[in-house]
Scaffold this motif. Sequence first.
Motif, PDB file in Angstrom:
ATOM      1  N   LYS A   8       0.886  -1.221  -0.056  1.00  0.00           N
ATOM      2  CA  LYS A   8      -0.041   0.140   0.025  1.00  0.00           C
ATOM      3  C   LYS A   8       0.926   1.288  -0.001  1.00  0.00           C
ATOM      4  N   THR A  11       2.812   1.739  -3.374  1.00  0.00           N
ATOM      5  CA  THR A  11       1.802   1.974  -4.762  1.00  0.00           C
ATOM      6  C   THR A  11       1.069   3.345  -4.583  1.00  0.00           C
ATOM      7  N   ARG A  12       1.030   3.877  -3.452  1.00  0.00           N
ATOM      8  CA  ARG A  12       0.514   5.063  -3.229  1.00  0.00           C
ATOM      9  C   ARG A  12       1.289   6.253  -3.675  1.00  0.00           C
ATOM     10  N   PRO A  13       0.647   7.176  -4.620  1.00  0.00           N
ATOM     11  CA  PRO A  13       1.141   8.215  -5.383  1.00  0.00           C
ATOM     12  C   PRO A  13       1.885   9.099  -4.300  1.00  0.00           C
TER      13      PRO A  13
END
Lengths: 268, 311
Positions: A8, A11-13
């Motif tokens: 998480k 993959t979180r910008p």
Amino acid sequence: MIAVELRKLVTRPRTWISIGLLVGLPVIVAVLVEATGVAPRPGEGPAFLSQVLSNGTLYAAAALAIVLPLFLPIAVLVVAGDAIAGEAQAGTLRYLLTRPVGRTRLLVAKLVTVVVFVLLAVIMVAGAGYITGALLFGTQPLPSLSGGQPLNSGQASFRIAFSMLYVGVSMLGVASFGLFLSTVTDAPLGATLGGLAVLVTSGVLDQLGAAGSIRPYLPTHYWLSFVDLFRDPILWRDVERGLALQAVYVVVLLGASWAAFVTRDVTS
Amino acid sequence: MTTNGWVPQLPSVIRTKGLTKRYGRRLVVDALDLDIVEGDRFGFLGPNGSGKSTTLRMLLGLVFPTAGSAELLGAPLPRGCKSVLPQVGSLIEGPAYYRHMSGRANLRLFDAAGPGGPRRTRRERVETALHRVRMGRVDERPVRAYSLGMKQRLGLAGALLREPRLLVLDEPTNGLDPQGVHEVRELLAELNREGTTVVLSSHLLSEVEALCSSVAIINVGRMVVSGSVDELRSQTGDVHVRTPDPDMAVRLLGEKVLRRDADQLTIASDDPAGLNASLVSAGVRVTELVAQRRSLEEVFLDLTEAGEIPL
């Protein structure tokens, strides 16, 4: 669960944007200093900056000093404050817990994620600082801040690595505040701003003569003590106290986070 | 208390005794006794703020009861949660996702988060669940771009990932169009036929009526009534009759005719068959004869009207 949380995180910008900003600031400072040749006079401005014009090696430490007072703690608090409260606000907390993921397990996974983010941020800032410094200012053997013999490269690497670790531990103290607040509220922004309020209060009191007796216990008091690592011989006193103080904060606040989280009614 | 009382050998999937929750001084759930048996289709009805959600949250270990006890699939709560929750699929107060990821990515992450289910078969589980809610061909858009109905279906897919023994659903058809509502209802009925116990909380009476075999109605945290839907929808003692000979019927029945509207009569009678026989033998032709039942909605309104609804 730890793998899930790490996924998480990466993959979180937002993670990469905040690290990008963190790295960007010291680079901008370096470019400006290089272009104008105007470095702060010794004793003014962020630590080390006065020396970097003559030696880029030190810019890794200077980069840490530039982001340390505000930028880095904010980024850390955003991630830590989001840990539990963010899941609560999104509504995903109830689905994680009924999956079921044990509450302690979830908290540990979140903690690991925050630690990874802190390390990642510190390494990226120091790494980018070193590269920028080397490219713009060139490298020379590191001088000691106390004057005297320049440090050999082994010593220099050790000191830079240790200062990264020290900054990382200081940021863990910050993260513990964020994580604790994150377990008692459903609003991630509230947890982040609450943590920021703690740091601002600490910073203000640290400047205040009248608060002298409590100053050594303020979470921000020893933050910049990693500068002492570049003296010859290393001035360990404040570094040791800083590490011990952060350890106490981390242990107490994580204990409180755990107690708050496992007994809490999840109504989000 | 349970509806399927005539098959007492079925084990309970949910059983509570005096289950109570207080927030400060506010009593949200008040000494609730529930017994839901395996294979049931159970509707949990109540107006907003009646304590439905809090009860479901207690049953899933999210909220800790103030008093009383609860058992889920035979395990005491909240301690036994960990052992039985893998067999429970739930959808509580709307679905929730990581909005920047696709539905598939969300389900994979959700699947990976809990125990059970090997990594090898994850893709397959996710696809099966998506397929069941008719989202098998969904693309990789982020959930942020989904319609309300798609989000709701994705939530259901999440609940179905582990092929649960018990489904606990809060307003599962929220936001779906009539076609979607129908599909979800069919899906739940199908799952129930395969042996899944379905517990559904709703304020949509038609929903409960269409799907559930038994129902509990709560208001202000208290159980108002529970039983099988058929029991609750008892006959009202009114019979609707349509006849081409309304005048003859009125003459025959006299005061028993409560209302007349052209060829439609409402007749007070506890014995629809007898009524039919007497009409026909008197030469009154009968087009239609229906014993009127109360709708669940009427039962619900009757029972909850008296209680005040907390703000």
